[in-house]
Design an enzyme around this catalytic site. Sequence first.
Site, PDB file in Angstrom:
ATOM      1  N   GLY A 121      83.853-147.839 -41.926  1.00  0.00           N
ATOM      2  CA  GLY A 121      83.437-146.750 -41.053  1.00  0.00           C
ATOM      3  C   GLY A 121      81.954-146.849 -40.755  1.00  0.00           C
ATOM      4  O   GLY A 121      81.179-147.349 -41.584  1.00  0.00           O
ATOM      5  N   GLN A 123      73.691-144.449 -38.151  1.00  0.00           N
ATOM      6  CA  GLN A 123      73.496-145.621 -39.009  1.00  0.00           C
ATOM      7  C   GLN A 123      72.980-146.837 -38.237  1.00  0.00           C
ATOM      8  O   GLN A 123      72.548-147.820 -38.842  1.00  0.00           O
ATOM      9  CB  GLN A 123      74.796-145.993 -39.727  1.00  0.00           C
ATOM     10  CG  GLN A 123      75.217-144.972 -40.772  1.00  0.00           C
ATOM     11  CD  GLN A 123      76.448-145.449 -41.508  1.00  0.00           C
ATOM     12  OE1 GLN A 123      77.565-145.246 -41.061  1.00  0.00           O
ATOM     13  NE2 GLN A 123      76.255-146.115 -42.647  1.00  0.00           N
ATOM     14  N   CYS A 161      77.980-146.875 -49.252  1.00  0.00           N
ATOM     15  CA  CYS A 161      77.599-146.674 -47.848  1.00  0.00           C
ATOM     16  C   CYS A 161      76.720-147.826 -47.384  1.00  0.00           C
ATOM     17  O   CYS A 161      75.832-148.255 -48.118  1.00  0.00           O
ATOM     18  CB  CYS A 161      76.841-145.352 -47.737  1.00  0.00           C
ATOM     19  SG  CYS A 161      76.247-144.991 -46.075  1.00  0.00           S
ATOM     20  N   LEU A 162      76.949-148.276 -46.159  1.00  0.00           N
ATOM     21  CA  LEU A 162      76.154-149.376 -45.603  1.00  0.00           C
ATOM     22  C   LEU A 162      74.675-149.006 -45.507  1.00  0.00           C
ATOM     23  O   LEU A 162      73.821-149.884 -45.532  1.00  0.00           O
ATOM     24  CB  LEU A 162      76.673-149.745 -44.209  1.00  0.00           C
ATOM     25  CG  LEU A 162      78.080-150.367 -44.170  1.00  0.00           C
ATOM     26  CD1 LEU A 162      78.590-150.408 -42.737  1.00  0.00           C
ATOM     27  CD2 LEU A 162      78.083-151.750 -44.785  1.00  0.00           C
ATOM     28  N   HIS A 191      83.205-138.779 -44.784  1.00  0.00           N
ATOM     29  CA  HIS A 191      81.932-139.474 -45.030  1.00  0.00           C
ATOM     30  C   HIS A 191      81.188-139.709 -43.708  1.00  0.00           C
ATOM     31  O   HIS A 191      79.985-139.447 -43.610  1.00  0.00           O
ATOM     32  CB  HIS A 191      82.237-140.797 -45.750  1.00  0.00           C
ATOM     33  CG  HIS A 191      81.057-141.666 -46.026  1.00  0.00           C
ATOM     34  ND1 HIS A 191      80.623-141.964 -47.300  1.00  0.00           N
ATOM     35  CD2 HIS A 191      80.221-142.327 -45.186  1.00  0.00           C
ATOM     36  CE1 HIS A 191      79.559-142.765 -47.221  1.00  0.00           C
ATOM     37  NE2 HIS A 191      79.305-143.002 -45.945  1.00  0.00           N
ATOM     38  N   GLU A 192      81.919-140.183 -42.684  1.00  0.00           N
ATOM     39  CA  GLU A 192      81.277-140.494 -41.396  1.00  0.00           C
ATOM     40  C   GLU A 192      80.801-139.218 -40.690  1.00  0.00           C
ATOM     41  O   GLU A 192      79.718-139.201 -40.100  1.00  0.00           O
ATOM     42  CB  GLU A 192      82.216-141.275 -40.471  1.00  0.00           C
ATOM     43  CG  GLU A 192      82.709-142.611 -41.016  1.00  0.00           C
ATOM     44  CD  GLU A 192      81.627-143.484 -41.616  1.00  0.00           C
ATOM     45  OE1 GLU A 192      80.472-143.443 -41.161  1.00  0.00           O
ATOM     46  OE2 GLU A 192      81.942-144.193 -42.589  1.00  0.00           O
ATOM     47  N   HIS A 222      77.607-138.055 -41.939  1.00  0.00           N
ATOM     48  CA  HIS A 222      76.455-138.779 -41.387  1.00  0.00           C
ATOM     49  C   HIS A 222      75.927-138.083 -40.133  1.00  0.00           C
ATOM     50  O   HIS A 222      74.726-138.069 -39.876  1.00  0.00           O
ATOM     51  CB  HIS A 222      76.845-140.212 -41.011  1.00  0.00           C
ATOM     52  CG  HIS A 222      76.747-141.198 -42.138  1.00  0.00           C
ATOM     53  ND1 HIS A 222      75.582-141.407 -42.843  1.00  0.00           N
ATOM     54  CD2 HIS A 222      77.651-142.058 -42.674  1.00  0.00           C
ATOM     55  CE1 HIS A 222      75.784-142.339 -43.770  1.00  0.00           C
ATOM     56  NE2 HIS A 222      77.037-142.753 -43.694  1.00  0.00           N
TER      57      HIS A 222
HETATM   58 NI    NI Z   1      77.957-144.221 -44.896  1.00  0.00          NI
END
Ligand code: NI
Length: 168
Positions: free
Chosen positions: A46, A51, A97-98, A139-140, A143
Amino acid sequence: MAVREIVFIPDAVLHRKARKITEINQQTQVLIDDMIETLRVAPGVGLAAPQVGISERLIVVEYGDDEDEDAPLKLYVVINPEIIKTSTEMIKDVEACLSVPGMAGTVERYGAVVVKGLNRHGQPVRIKAEGWLARIFQHEIDHLDGIVFTDKAEKIWKLKDEEDYTDV
Ligand code: NI
């Protein structure tokens, strides 16, 4: 399509509320394609527009099936996503998380959610998600509200080299 640079905490764009998309134009389409490519190259399951440094309410999710590793991946592109229904059941599990490289944490999330928003053509979509897919959407969408998992994790730890988590 191009791979965009992923931004990391404490970059300000990850800690602010993203703006609603009011017009889906050519620039939006390019951003969507770039986000899909960036997610696949990362790789992750995701990615939210903040991000890649864009403070807009847009997420891409690509995920298969909790039970079946060989199940084909399903791609979701959701503009202005909103959680409109949640289960009463909450589940604690480990997330990464990225934008928070090398870290993992335990986060409590709803076991199932219904997400509504628009697809890339501006048509309304409604997605029923449970299990990991529900977690990824929560989660997304966090963000987009300037929340990263470390803000709500119960326990946070550094991943060891040999540990491998799918980032969202
Ligand atoms: Ni994330």
